[in-house]
Design an enzyme around this catalytic site. Structure first.
Site, PDB file in Angstrom:
ATOM      1  N   SER A 174       0.814  -1.217   0.000  1.00 27.45           N
ATOM      2  CA  SER A 174       0.000   0.000   0.000  1.00 27.45           C
ATOM      3  C   SER A 174       0.847   1.265   0.000  1.00 27.45           C
ATOM      4  O   SER A 174       0.394   2.324  -0.460  1.00 27.45           O
ATOM      5  CB  SER A 174      -0.940   0.008   1.214  1.00 27.45           C
ATOM      6  OG  SER A 174      -0.209  -0.099   2.419  1.00 27.45           O
ATOM      7  N   ASP A 418      -3.241   6.805  11.697  1.00 27.36           N
ATOM      8  CA  ASP A 418      -2.441   6.122  10.681  1.00 27.36           C
ATOM      9  C   ASP A 418      -1.100   6.835  10.556  1.00 27.36           C
ATOM     10  O   ASP A 418      -1.007   7.915   9.972  1.00 27.36           O
ATOM     11  CB  ASP A 418      -3.191   6.135   9.341  1.00 27.36           C
ATOM     12  CG  ASP A 418      -2.431   5.397   8.243  1.00 27.36           C
ATOM     13  OD1 ASP A 418      -1.280   4.985   8.471  1.00 27.36           O
ATOM     14  OD2 ASP A 418      -3.001   5.245   7.134  1.00 27.36           O
ATOM     15  N   HIS A 421       0.866   5.474   6.350  1.00 27.85           N
ATOM     16  CA  HIS A 421       0.632   6.055   5.025  1.00 27.85           C
ATOM     17  C   HIS A 421       0.753   7.572   5.074  1.00 27.85           C
ATOM     18  O   HIS A 421       0.736   8.180   6.144  1.00 27.85           O
ATOM     19  CB  HIS A 421      -0.736   5.611   4.517  1.00 27.85           C
ATOM     20  CG  HIS A 421      -0.889   4.126   4.441  1.00 27.85           C
ATOM     21  ND1 HIS A 421      -1.430   3.384   5.477  1.00 27.85           N
ATOM     22  CD2 HIS A 421      -0.544   3.250   3.475  1.00 27.85           C
ATOM     23  CE1 HIS A 421      -1.412   2.096   5.150  1.00 27.85           C
ATOM     24  NE2 HIS A 421      -0.875   1.982   3.941  1.00 27.85           N
TER      25      HIS A 421
END
Length: 439
Positions: A174, A418, A421
């Site tokens: 990702s 998060d 990312h």
């Protein structure tokens, strides 16, 4: 008694003269070659440097570079010719040796991203930070400035011209998708709507096409590079994942014929537990797997990938890149814990430090395996420059389980943050700026 002088035939004198002239010319040419400046790209574990010619306006000049990838216990030299055009061929050029890992983030509030998460329709909601409520904007205006050179600005039109008639594919997890979406958003900003498409080819393969240029920018999902039982139907519990560490062919069939390949794999390996590693077939269920330390399994898997590259890729047709590990900021740090949790509420880069969640041994494994490959692999070293950017993560401006983090959850960031990312636009744009300098 006087001896008559010996007469040497003219043709002998001519031959001797030519021999001495040739030797002198060769000697001078050899000295000139040895003393001429040579451009090298060097990587020793996590450190890289590149000599580049830059005009006073910051535009790369015409140059030839010789790549020299080195790692502990091994070395490799490959010839790569890169030609850059300038607006003024008569300009003087400044030649510097550049270690891209050494530099600083400089704030420039006059610079504007080439896109936003409103103008680019290809960004996942997970990293669309402004759409998800982020109001501060400084994180979009920091520019990476190496100590000894100028990093060229990303030019979408130049990039598309270089990709004309070619396929570029990002392969990995990702975070690699994070970089791919950044790249697509950067180039699509200059393409008319009717000249671009985005299509999925199966569950793992997504293709952005610039029609006028007959070019594609693709993403292939393979978080471990090698095959696993968690490739498509993602198994959230890492203890239930099984990796087929000796097989890459299921994924690699999609990589054949691509002109530029960019690989990464890191974060999915770093879960702190032993990895169930399988030799053989998944049809046997969980029979036959062996639990290995993560770093041991990582080395075996990376060798499997490297063997495929060496045995399949033609270096005169395909260029291969490897993006180094993207730093996470999952570890709690006291001075930030007072302000929230992990990367929450961070608005400025760190001073230089080595993140708690970065694994130096894994970096050594990558350098060691790549250093022994026959096919030249160019590193896109994002690690050192990104580890300072604790402010660039999606933080609470993200989604979990398909739902955007609510205001109530943002007030209690633990469990809803998060720190892996990155917001787009943001830090991955700089990764692609670095890639552009190699392209």
């Amino acid at each position: 008694m006087k001896h008559a002088p010996v007469k040497i035939p003219l043709f002998v004198i001519a031959i001797v003269f030519l021999v001495f002239a040739f030797v002198g010319l060769f000697h001078n040419d050899e000295n000139s070659r040895l003393l001429s400046p040579t451009s090298f790209f060097k990587l020793s574990n996590s450190c890289s440097s590149q000599e580049t010619k830059v005009s006073h306006s910051g535009t790369p000049a015409k140059k030839k570079t010789r790549s020299n990838l080195t790692s502990k216990g091994s070395s490799k030299v490959t010839e790569v010719e890169e030609i850059y055009k300038t607006d003024n061929e008569d300009e003087d050029f400044l030649e510097n040796k550049c270690d891209i890992t050494k530099g600083k983030w400089v704030f420039n509030n006059l610079s504007q991203p080439l896109y936003s998460d409103q103008s680019c329709p290809y960004i996942d909601k997970q990293v669309s930070c402004v759409k998800n409520g982020r109001t501060d904007s400084d994180y979009r205006h920091w520019e990476w400035q190496p100590d000894d050179c100028v990093l060229p600005r990303f030019d979408p039109e130049v990039v598309l011209d270089k990709l004309r008639g070619k396929r570029l594919m990002f392969v990995g997890d990702s975070l690699q998708r994070n970089q791919w979406q950044s790249f697509v958003c950067l180039v699509q900003s200059v393409i008319p709507p009717e000249q671009k498409t985005m299509r999925r080819r199966g569950r793992s393969h997504t293709v952005f096409k610039a029609k006028e240029y007959n070019a594609t920018v693709e993403f292939y999902w393979a978080p471990f590079l090698i095959e696993s039982n968690s490739d498509l139907d993602i198994i959230s519990d890492p203890r239930k994942r099984i990796l087929k560490v000796d097989s890459v062919s299921k994924h690699a069939q999609y990589w054949v014929g691509v002109d530029i390949l960019i690989f990464n794999t890191y974060i999915w390996w770093m879960n702190g537990i032993k990895i169930k590693s399988l030799w053989g077939s998944f049809s046997n269920g969980e029979d036959g797997y062996e639990e290995l330390e993560a770093e041991v399994a990582y080395r075996i898997a990376l060798k499997t990938w490297a063997n495929w590259v060496d045995s399949t890729i033609a270096s005169n047709k395909t260029r291969v890149f490897f993006t180094t590990m993207s730093p996470t900021h999952m570890g709690s740090i006291d001075r930030h814990e007072k302000r929230g949790f992990r990367c929450y509420n961070e608005t400025k880069p760190f001073n230089k430090y080595w993140g708690r969640d970065l694994n130096r041994r894994v970096m050594n494994i990558v350098a060691s395996v790549v250093g022994r490959m026959k096919i030249p692999v160019q590193f896109i070293n994002i690690t050192q420059m990104s580890e300072r950017r604790i402010d660039g993560h999606a933080s609470v401006y993200t989604e979990f389980g398909g739902k955007v983090v609510t205001d109530e959850q943002k007030a209690k960031p633990r469990g809803h943050t998060d720190c892996i990312h990155w917001c787009l636009p943001g830090v991955p744009d700089t990764w692609n700026q670095l890639f552009f300098s190699y392209l």
